[in-house]
Design a protein around this motif. Sequence first.
Motif, PDB file in Angstrom:
ATOM      1  N   ARG A   1    -105.460  57.668  28.448  1.00 32.90           N
ATOM      2  CA  ARG A   1    -104.393  57.223  29.335  1.00 32.90           C
ATOM      3  C   ARG A   1    -104.262  55.692  29.343  1.00 32.90           C
ATOM      4  NH1 ARG A   1    -105.357  58.288  34.653  1.00 32.90           N
ATOM      5  NH2 ARG A   1    -107.521  58.916  34.389  1.00 32.90           N
ATOM      6  N   THR A   2    -104.932  55.047  28.400  1.00 34.00           N
ATOM      7  CA  THR A   2    -104.934  53.590  28.391  1.00 34.00           C
ATOM      8  C   THR A   2    -103.945  53.037  27.369  1.00 34.00           C
ATOM      9  OG1 THR A   2    -107.275  53.614  28.967  1.00 34.00           O
ATOM     10  CG2 THR A   2    -106.391  51.555  28.079  1.00 34.00           C
ATOM     11  N   ILE A   3    -103.227  52.006  27.792  1.00 31.55           N
ATOM     12  CA  ILE A   3    -102.346  51.252  26.892  1.00 31.55           C
ATOM     13  C   ILE A   3    -102.907  49.823  26.821  1.00 31.55           C
ATOM     14  CG2 ILE A   3    -100.006  50.363  26.535  1.00 31.55           C
ATOM     15  CD1 ILE A   3     -99.051  52.705  28.378  1.00 31.55           C
ATOM     16  N   VAL A   4    -103.018  49.315  25.629  1.00 31.34           N
ATOM     17  CA  VAL A   4    -103.516  47.938  25.475  1.00 31.34           C
ATOM     18  C   VAL A   4    -102.451  47.128  24.735  1.00 31.34           C
ATOM     19  CG1 VAL A   4    -105.310  46.434  24.543  1.00 31.34           C
ATOM     20  CG2 VAL A   4    -105.908  48.717  25.402  1.00 31.34           C
TER      21      VAL A   4
ATOM     22  N   VAL B   1     -95.680  44.835  34.775  1.00 30.77           N
ATOM     23  CA  VAL B   1     -96.073  46.168  34.283  1.00 30.77           C
ATOM     24  C   VAL B   1     -96.653  47.017  35.409  1.00 30.77           C
ATOM     25  CG1 VAL B   1     -97.661  47.381  32.744  1.00 30.77           C
ATOM     26  CG2 VAL B   1     -96.407  45.378  31.922  1.00 30.77           C
ATOM     27  N   SER B   2     -97.406  46.376  36.314  1.00 27.63           N
ATOM     28  CA  SER B   2     -98.033  47.166  37.379  1.00 27.63           C
ATOM     29  C   SER B   2     -97.000  47.787  38.308  1.00 27.63           C
ATOM     30  CB  SER B   2     -99.003  46.301  38.182  1.00 27.63           C
ATOM     31  OG  SER B   2     -98.283  45.263  38.831  1.00 27.63           O
ATOM     32  N   ARG B   3     -95.775  47.278  38.260  1.00 26.39           N
ATOM     33  CA  ARG B   3     -94.706  47.847  39.107  1.00 26.39           C
ATOM     34  C   ARG B   3     -94.031  49.061  38.484  1.00 26.39           C
ATOM     35  NH1 ARG B   3     -92.043  44.718  42.951  1.00 26.39           N
ATOM     36  NH2 ARG B   3     -90.039  45.357  42.102  1.00 26.39           N
ATOM     37  N   LEU B   4     -94.338  49.369  37.243  1.00 30.73           N
ATOM     38  CA  LEU B   4     -93.708  50.526  36.587  1.00 30.73           C
ATOM     39  C   LEU B   4     -94.205  51.833  37.209  1.00 30.73           C
ATOM     40  CD1 LEU B   4     -94.019  49.469  32.821  1.00 30.73           C
ATOM     41  CD2 LEU B   4     -91.933  49.489  34.215  1.00 30.73           C
ATOM     42  N   ASP B   5     -93.298  52.780  37.414  1.00 26.39           N
ATOM     43  CA  ASP B   5     -93.693  54.099  37.934  1.00 26.39           C
ATOM     44  C   ASP B   5     -94.644  54.765  36.950  1.00 26.39           C
ATOM     45  OD1 ASP B   5     -92.281  53.955  40.223  1.00 26.39           O
ATOM     46  OD2 ASP B   5     -90.551  55.104  39.505  1.00 26.39           O
ATOM     47  N   GLY B   6     -95.724  55.319  37.474  1.00 26.84           N
ATOM     48  CA  GLY B   6     -96.670  56.037  36.623  1.00 26.84           C
ATOM     49  C   GLY B   6     -97.818  55.170  36.146  1.00 26.84           C
ATOM     50  N   VAL B   7     -97.761  53.877  36.460  1.00 28.25           N
ATOM     51  CA  VAL B   7     -98.861  52.992  36.075  1.00 28.25           C
ATOM     52  C   VAL B   7     -99.879  52.957  37.219  1.00 28.25           C
ATOM     53  CG1 VAL B   7     -99.515  50.591  35.657  1.00 28.25           C
ATOM     54  CG2 VAL B   7     -97.535  51.579  34.495  1.00 28.25           C
ATOM     55  N   GLN B   8    -101.134  53.300  36.884  1.00 30.54           N
ATOM     56  CA  GLN B   8    -102.167  53.305  37.918  1.00 30.54           C
ATOM     57  C   GLN B   8    -102.623  51.872  38.220  1.00 30.54           C
ATOM     58  OE1 GLN B   8    -104.966  56.454  37.314  1.00 30.54           O
ATOM     59  NE2 GLN B   8    -106.607  55.380  38.395  1.00 30.54           N
ATOM     60  N   TRP B   9    -102.890  51.129  37.194  1.00 30.62           N
ATOM     61  CA  TRP B   9    -103.183  49.702  37.361  1.00 30.62           C
ATOM     62  C   TRP B   9    -102.921  48.963  36.048  1.00 30.62           C
ATOM     63  CZ3 TRP B   9    -106.746  48.454  33.776  1.00 30.62           C
ATOM     64  CH2 TRP B   9    -107.793  49.326  33.482  1.00 30.62           C
ATOM     65  N   ALA B  10    -102.769  47.630  36.166  1.00 30.22           N
ATOM     66  CA  ALA B  10    -102.633  46.771  34.989  1.00 30.22           C
ATOM     67  C   ALA B  10    -103.539  45.571  35.201  1.00 30.22           C
ATOM     68  CB  ALA B  10    -101.189  46.333  34.801  1.00 30.22           C
TER      69      ALA B  10
ATOM     70  N   ALA C   1    -111.172  49.955  39.646  1.00 26.14           N
ATOM     71  CA  ALA C   1    -112.436  50.655  39.912  1.00 26.14           C
ATOM     72  C   ALA C   1    -113.301  50.752  38.669  1.00 26.14           C
ATOM     73  CB  ALA C   1    -112.131  52.064  40.430  1.00 26.14           C
ATOM     74  N   GLU C   2    -112.677  50.592  37.488  1.00 25.91           N
ATOM     75  CA  GLU C   2    -113.444  50.660  36.250  1.00 25.91           C
ATOM     76  C   GLU C   2    -114.351  49.435  36.072  1.00 25.91           C
ATOM     77  OE1 GLU C   2    -110.431  51.725  36.608  1.00 25.91           O
ATOM     78  OE2 GLU C   2    -110.614  53.817  35.991  1.00 25.91           O
ATOM     79  N   ILE C   3    -114.154  48.399  36.886  1.00 23.12           N
ATOM     80  CA  ILE C   3    -115.098  47.258  36.928  1.00 23.12           C
ATOM     81  C   ILE C   3    -115.888  47.419  38.225  1.00 23.12           C
ATOM     82  CG2 ILE C   3    -115.345  44.756  37.078  1.00 23.12           C
ATOM     83  CD1 ILE C   3    -112.806  44.479  35.438  1.00 23.12           C
TER      84      ILE C   3
ATOM     85  N   THR D   1    -101.128  32.761  29.297  1.00 24.58           N
ATOM     86  CA  THR D   1    -102.585  32.734  29.235  1.00 24.58           C
ATOM     87  C   THR D   1    -103.214  34.063  28.845  1.00 24.58           C
ATOM     88  OG1 THR D   1    -102.593  33.187  31.576  1.00 24.58           O
ATOM     89  CG2 THR D   1    -102.890  30.884  30.914  1.00 24.58           C
ATOM     90  N   LEU D   2    -102.439  35.124  28.715  1.00 19.77           N
ATOM     91  CA  LEU D   2    -103.044  36.431  28.447  1.00 19.77           C
ATOM     92  C   LEU D   2    -103.314  36.637  26.965  1.00 19.77           C
ATOM     93  CD1 LEU D   2    -101.211  39.072  30.668  1.00 19.77           C
ATOM     94  CD2 LEU D   2    -103.229  37.706  31.166  1.00 19.77           C
ATOM     95  N   ARG D   3    -104.457  37.241  26.695  1.00 23.26           N
ATOM     96  CA  ARG D   3    -104.720  37.665  25.325  1.00 23.26           C
ATOM     97  C   ARG D   3    -104.599  39.192  25.217  1.00 23.26           C
ATOM     98  NH1 ARG D   3    -106.992  34.507  21.177  1.00 23.26           N
ATOM     99  NH2 ARG D   3    -106.403  35.625  19.275  1.00 23.26           N
ATOM    100  N   ARG D   4    -104.975  39.829  26.339  1.00 26.67           N
ATOM    101  CA  ARG D   4    -104.875  41.280  26.366  1.00 26.67           C
ATOM    102  C   ARG D   4    -104.356  41.741  27.721  1.00 26.67           C
ATOM    103  NH1 ARG D   4    -109.746  44.704  23.630  1.00 26.67           N
ATOM    104  NH2 ARG D   4    -109.250  44.208  21.465  1.00 26.67           N
ATOM    105  N   LEU D   5    -103.602  42.815  27.670  1.00 22.65           N
ATOM    106  CA  LEU D   5    -103.156  43.453  28.911  1.00 22.65           C
ATOM    107  C   LEU D   5    -103.584  44.911  28.837  1.00 22.65           C
ATOM    108  CD1 LEU D   5    -101.485  43.483  31.572  1.00 22.65           C
ATOM    109  CD2 LEU D   5     -99.494  44.054  30.188  1.00 22.65           C
ATOM    110  N   TYR D   6    -104.465  45.313  29.773  1.00 23.71           N
ATOM    111  CA  TYR D   6    -104.889  46.716  29.855  1.00 23.71           C
ATOM    112  C   TYR D   6    -104.034  47.429  30.896  1.00 23.71           C
ATOM    113  CZ  TYR D   6    -109.166  45.289  27.397  1.00 23.71           C
ATOM    114  OH  TYR D   6    -110.059  44.819  26.491  1.00 23.71           O
ATOM    115  N   VAL D   7    -103.541  48.601  30.527  1.00 21.38           N
ATOM    116  CA  VAL D   7    -102.716  49.397  31.456  1.00 21.38           C
ATOM    117  C   VAL D   7    -103.298  50.811  31.511  1.00 21.38           C
ATOM    118  CG1 VAL D   7    -100.402  50.248  31.989  1.00 21.38           C
ATOM    119  CG2 VAL D   7    -100.688  48.068  30.784  1.00 21.38           C
ATOM    120  N   LEU D   8    -103.572  51.294  32.731  1.00 19.65           N
ATOM    121  CA  LEU D   8    -104.017  52.690  32.867  1.00 19.65           C
ATOM    122  C   LEU D   8    -102.877  53.507  33.465  1.00 19.65           C
ATOM    123  CD1 LEU D   8    -106.438  54.591  32.434  1.00 19.65           C
ATOM    124  CD2 LEU D   8    -106.963  54.319  34.859  1.00 19.65           C
TER     125      LEU D   8
END
Lengths: 214, 370
Positions: free
Chosen positions: B64-67, B85-94, B126-128, B197-204
Amino acid sequence: MTEGLVVEDLTFAYRPGAAAVLDGMSARFEPGTVTVVTGASGRGKSTLLYLLGMLLRPTSGRLRWGDVDLTGADDRTCSRIRAERIGFVFQDALLDPARTILDNVLEGGLYAGLTGPVGRARAHDLLEQFGVRARVDHRPGEISGGQAQRVALCRALIKEPLLLLADEPTGNLDAESAAVVWQACADTAARGGTVVVATHDTSRAAGARHLVLA
Amino acid sequence: MTSGGLRPWHLVREALVTARVQRVPTVVTALVVAAVCGVVFATTGQSAAAEQRVLSRLGDVGSRTIVAEDVSGAAGMSARSVYMVSRLDGVQWALGVGPVVDVRNAVLGSAGPPVPGRLLYGDVPAEIRVGGRLPAAGEALVSPGAQQVLGLAQPVGGVMGAELDAALVGSFTAVAPLDGLNDGVLLRGPDRVAEPTLRRLYVLVEEVDDVEVLAAATRAALSADDATQIRVEVSTTVLDLREVVAGDLGSSGRRMMLLVWGVGLVLIATTLFAAVSSRRREFGRRRALGASRPVIVAVVVLHGLVAAGIGAGTGTAIGLITVWRTAGALPAAEFTAGVAVTAILVALVASLPPALTAAYRDPVRILRVA
C-alpha cells in the motif's frame, strides 16, 4: 350451487381406446337425499364417485351442479369446489399416520381456509359427536379401524359439505361403526346435503335412493 | 360453510407442520443440504479462507506504499508536496524526507564520527516508533544504531551538521516501509515550507485497490520544479501477485464450487424425489381434500425450503468451525452468506421437479391402490 348434481350421457374410460367403465350414464343427485350406488365389482361405482368429486374428467358427457356446468372446469375451480363443498370418505380411512387425530380432522378444512380456533372448535365438536374425542392427541396407528373411519367422517364433515361422497365406507367396519357412518350420511342429507355412497352393503340404507350400475 | 380460502400463512404453517411430522424426509433433506454446505466449506471454503489470508498479507503496508523519489536530486520537489498529497482521499499518511546529510555529536564536533541525518516533513506516522517525545521543528530523534555510533549513552544531547543543529529528544525505530531510515538521525523540518528540500515522499494508502489511482494522483499533486525527474513507484510486483492469487485461487474455487453445487443439486433433488415417492398417499389425500396443484407444489417446495434452511444453518456452522480449525482463518462474510443462500436456492430448484411430479400425479390412481 344448492341445486342437484346432474350427470348427462356420462362416459368414462381410463385410457383412450379402452373399454368404457361408464357408458352414456345419466343421473340426478338431489340435495337432502342419500343415493346408494350398487353394482358388481368393476361396474364403475368408485369411478362415478371420483367423477362427481371432479378427481376425474369425463371422456364425454356433462357434469352439472345446479346451473353450473363443471364438465370443463379447470383444476383451480375443481380444487376449490372440492375444498369448500365436497367431503370424501374412503374405504381405507386414508388418515395421515404422522399427524394426530385432531390434525387429521383439521386437514379436512385446511384447503378451504377453515383453520384456527373456529376449525379447532368444530373439529372437537365432531370428534365428540362421533365418540372419538378422547383420542384427539393419538395417532391413527393407535386407534381401531372403526375409530379411524369415524375420524375420516369428521374430516369430511368439518366443512359441512354440500356433497358427501363415500366409497365403501363400511366395508371394513363392525356393525356399530357401520351404523354410525350410515347415520352420519342420513344426518348430512337431513341438513340438505347431497350424499352418494358406493357400497355393496345396502342392508342399512333404508330410505336411500338406489342407483344400480349394471 | 363459509371460508376465506387458503392463505399464504396457512401454506407456511402447513409446510412447518409437514416438516415436523414428516421427520424422515425432513431430516434426510436437511442432512444432505448440510453435507453439501460442509463440502463447499471443506473445499472452496478452505480456498476462500486461504485466498483471504494471502490477500490480506499481500494487502499489508508494503503493497500500500507509494514512493516518489527525486532520482537526480534536481527535481526541486517541495516539502509542500507532503501537505498536498496528504489531503488526497484514501491517503493514510504522507511523509517527506530531505536529502541525506552528515551529522555528528555536537559535543565531539567535527572530530566525531558522522551518521546519516534526514529532515522529515509531515506528521510522524505510527511506522516510526518513538521512544521519548515527538520532536518539534529543530529537534531530532536518533536510532539505536546511530546513537551508538555517535557515542551517546542516552538518546539526548545535540547533533550538528552542515547548516543545521538540533537537540535530540528521543530515539526511534522505523518499520516497513520506512525501515530504511534506521541508520541515522531524523530531524524535524518546518511544516509547509516551500523550499525544494525533499528527496523522497512516502505515501501510505488506506486500501490496496486504490494504490494505482493514488499513485497517479500523487504525481499530479507533487509540487516540483521538474516533475519529470521524479520517479513514482508502487509495489507492482505485489499488486500483480495479488491479482494472480485472487484470479487463480478464485477461479479454481469457483470451478470447485460449481461442481459441488451441481452434485448437491442432484443429491437434493434425488432426496426430495424419494421423499415425494414415499408420500404418494399423502398427495392423493390432499388432492381429494381440495388441494390444488399449486398448493401441492407450494407445500412440497416450502417443506424442502424448511429442511434446506435447517440444513444450511447447520452445515454453515459446522463448515465455519471446520475451516477455522483447519485453515486458521474464516472465509469472507459474503462467501459464508453466499453458501447458505445458494444452498437454499439449490434446494428450491431441486424441489421443483419432485413438487411438480407430486402435483401432477393422478390422485385417483393413488387412491385406488391405497
